[in-house]
Write a protein that holds these residues in place. Structure first.
Motif, PDB file in Angstrom:
ATOM      1  N   VAL A  90      37.783  46.374  35.340  1.00 52.88           N
ATOM      2  CA  VAL A  90      38.098  47.487  36.224  1.00 52.88           C
ATOM      3  C   VAL A  90      37.156  48.636  35.881  1.00 52.88           C
ATOM      4  CG1 VAL A  90      39.908  49.027  37.040  1.00 52.88           C
ATOM      5  CG2 VAL A  90      40.512  46.743  36.235  1.00 52.88           C
ATOM      6  N   LEU A  91      36.443  49.136  36.868  1.00 52.60           N
ATOM      7  CA  LEU A  91      35.501  50.232  36.655  1.00 52.60           C
ATOM      8  C   LEU A  91      36.198  51.544  36.981  1.00 52.60           C
ATOM      9  CD1 LEU A  91      32.348  48.637  38.316  1.00 52.60           C
ATOM     10  CD2 LEU A  91      33.141  48.454  35.943  1.00 52.60           C
ATOM     11  N   ILE A  92      36.335  52.382  35.955  1.00 57.66           N
ATOM     12  CA  ILE A  92      37.008  53.677  36.076  1.00 57.66           C
ATOM     13  C   ILE A  92      36.000  54.731  35.641  1.00 57.66           C
ATOM     14  CG2 ILE A  92      38.925  55.096  35.272  1.00 57.66           C
ATOM     15  CD1 ILE A  92      40.358  52.461  34.504  1.00 57.66           C
ATOM     16  N   GLY A  93      35.276  55.298  36.597  1.00 62.76           N
ATOM     17  CA  GLY A  93      34.236  56.256  36.225  1.00 62.76           C
ATOM     18  C   GLY A  93      33.244  55.590  35.304  1.00 62.76           C
ATOM     19  N   THR A  94      33.057  56.164  34.098  1.00 60.51           N
ATOM     20  CA  THR A  94      32.118  55.593  33.140  1.00 60.51           C
ATOM     21  C   THR A  94      32.774  54.569  32.226  1.00 60.51           C
ATOM     22  OG1 THR A  94      32.513  57.380  31.565  1.00 60.51           O
ATOM     23  CG2 THR A  94      30.698  57.689  33.122  1.00 60.51           C
ATOM     24  N   LEU A 132      44.429  42.263  46.659  1.00 62.77           N
ATOM     25  CA  LEU A 132      44.074  43.692  46.682  1.00 62.77           C
ATOM     26  C   LEU A 132      44.229  44.282  48.085  1.00 62.77           C
ATOM     27  CD1 LEU A 132      40.958  43.676  44.341  1.00 62.77           C
ATOM     28  CD2 LEU A 132      43.249  44.551  43.820  1.00 62.77           C
ATOM     29  N   GLU A 133      43.862  43.517  49.100  1.00 61.80           N
ATOM     30  CA  GLU A 133      43.959  44.005  50.479  1.00 61.80           C
ATOM     31  C   GLU A 133      45.396  44.255  50.909  1.00 61.80           C
ATOM     32  OE1 GLU A 133      41.924  45.023  52.942  1.00 61.80           O
ATOM     33  OE2 GLU A 133      40.216  44.824  51.598  1.00 61.80           O
ATOM     34  N   VAL A 134      46.306  43.399  50.513  1.00 60.85           N
ATOM     35  CA  VAL A 134      47.687  43.531  50.986  1.00 60.85           C
ATOM     36  C   VAL A 134      48.566  44.380  50.073  1.00 60.85           C
ATOM     37  CG1 VAL A 134      47.593  41.343  52.226  1.00 60.85           C
ATOM     38  CG2 VAL A 134      48.514  41.388  49.905  1.00 60.85           C
ATOM     39  N   ALA A 135      48.084  44.686  48.869  1.00 59.28           N
ATOM     40  CA  ALA A 135      48.884  45.502  47.942  1.00 59.28           C
ATOM     41  C   ALA A 135      49.036  46.918  48.503  1.00 59.28           C
ATOM     42  CB  ALA A 135      48.216  45.542  46.569  1.00 59.28           C
ATOM     43  N   ARG A 136      50.241  47.386  48.544  1.00 60.75           N
ATOM     44  CA  ARG A 136      50.530  48.737  49.045  1.00 60.75           C
ATOM     45  C   ARG A 136      51.163  49.554  47.927  1.00 60.75           C
ATOM     46  NH1 ARG A 136      47.255  47.687  52.469  1.00 60.75           N
ATOM     47  NH2 ARG A 136      47.756  46.836  54.491  1.00 60.75           N
ATOM     48  N   VAL A 137      50.441  49.651  46.817  1.00 60.73           N
ATOM     49  CA  VAL A 137      50.962  50.377  45.665  1.00 60.73           C
ATOM     50  C   VAL A 137      50.030  51.531  45.320  1.00 60.73           C
ATOM     51  CG1 VAL A 137      52.192  48.401  44.678  1.00 60.73           C
ATOM     52  CG2 VAL A 137      49.815  48.801  44.048  1.00 60.73           C
ATOM     53  N   SER A 138      50.623  52.603  44.830  1.00 61.71           N
ATOM     54  CA  SER A 138      49.831  53.747  44.379  1.00 61.71           C
ATOM     55  C   SER A 138      49.265  53.508  42.984  1.00 61.71           C
ATOM     56  CB  SER A 138      50.686  55.008  44.357  1.00 61.71           C
ATOM     57  OG  SER A 138      51.185  55.285  45.637  1.00 61.71           O
ATOM     58  N   TRP A 139      50.003  52.743  42.187  1.00 66.50           N
ATOM     59  CA  TRP A 139      49.592  52.458  40.813  1.00 66.50           C
ATOM     60  C   TRP A 139      49.738  50.961  40.546  1.00 66.50           C
ATOM     61  CZ3 TRP A 139      47.073  56.075  38.261  1.00 66.50           C
ATOM     62  CH2 TRP A 139      47.257  57.401  38.642  1.00 66.50           C
ATOM     63  N   ASN A 142      44.889  53.576  39.702  1.00 65.45           N
ATOM     64  CA  ASN A 142      45.014  53.818  41.136  1.00 65.45           C
ATOM     65  C   ASN A 142      44.057  52.838  41.823  1.00 65.45           C
ATOM     66  OD1 ASN A 142      44.540  54.733  43.771  1.00 65.45           O
ATOM     67  ND2 ASN A 142      45.044  56.831  43.214  1.00 65.45           N
ATOM     68  N   PRO A 143      44.576  51.803  42.493  1.00 61.97           N
ATOM     69  CA  PRO A 143      43.703  50.744  43.010  1.00 61.97           C
ATOM     70  C   PRO A 143      42.730  51.208  44.094  1.00 61.97           C
ATOM     71  CG  PRO A 143      45.940  50.442  43.820  1.00 61.97           C
ATOM     72  CD  PRO A 143      45.982  51.567  42.819  1.00 61.97           C
ATOM     73  N   GLU A 144      42.988  52.349  44.699  1.00 64.58           N
ATOM     74  CA  GLU A 144      42.071  52.851  45.723  1.00 64.58           C
ATOM     75  C   GLU A 144      40.927  53.675  45.152  1.00 64.58           C
ATOM     76  OE1 GLU A 144      44.348  54.873  48.704  1.00 64.58           O
ATOM     77  OE2 GLU A 144      45.372  53.035  49.322  1.00 64.58           O
TER      78      GLU A 144
END
Length: 174
Positions: free
Chosen positions: A107-111, A130-137, A164-166
């Motif tokens: 998972v790439l989170i900034g640096t 990932l496309e169908v997941a409707r979660v904020s976290w 945050n997956p988005e």
């Protein structure tokens, strides 16, 4: 210095944005049962209140940690979050749940690069999940957090972190 109220507690946490990492003691109500899923709950704060925070802002050299007595960090700006030892809380899934598998991801989170696992349906692939997941976290398990721009920083290991997956990218290693 802030004095905890009788109905408050602190929990060591780390927060991540695209250009900032913060380590500190999050202030929450005593009745918050599990801080490892705190941001996913209705009781998530608008600002994470931290005591004794150490802040690293990326983008300048040399990196110098900033320290404060208190910090109020906007939850809306967070990309990732996890608790630190000695916090030991149960994970947020049943390992015996049918039709679920652990998918290894980076998972790439900034640096930061987080090597870990996410739980997805055994009936589908990562892209569809990932496309169908409707979660904020989204939970990332067995997370190993590194920063290739900070070779002196040891790898941080945590049983679970929220992302945050988005606002992150997911990579599958070959």
């Amino acid at each position: 210095m802030y004095v905890l109220r009788p109905d408050e507690k602190t929990t060591p946490v780390m927060l991540y944005t695209h250009d900032t990492m913060v380590r500190g003691e999050a202030v929450s109500k005593q009745n918050v049962p599990r801080m490892n899923i705190w941001l996913r709950t209705d009781g998530a704060p608008k600002y994470v209140h931290l005591l004794k925070p150490q802040v690293i802002v990326f983008g300048g050299t040399p990196l110098r940690p900033l320290t404060f007595a208190e910090l109020f960090f906007p939850t809306s700006q967070l990309i990732a979050y996890h608790t630190l030892p000695p916090t030991d809380e149960p994970l947020d899934y049943d390992p015996n749940e049918a039709n679920r598998v652990m998918q290894e991801v980076d998972v790439l989170i900034g640096t930061f690069v987080v090597r870990g696992k996410i739980r997805i349906s055994a009936q589908t692939e990562l892209a569809t999940s990932l496309e169908v997941a409707r979660v904020s976290w989204l939970s990332v398990y067995e997370a190993e957090i590194a920063n290739p721009y900070l070779p002196q920083m040891p790898v941080v290991k945590t049983p679970m972190m929220l992302v945050n997956p988005e606002r992150v990218a997911f990579a599958v290693s070959s």
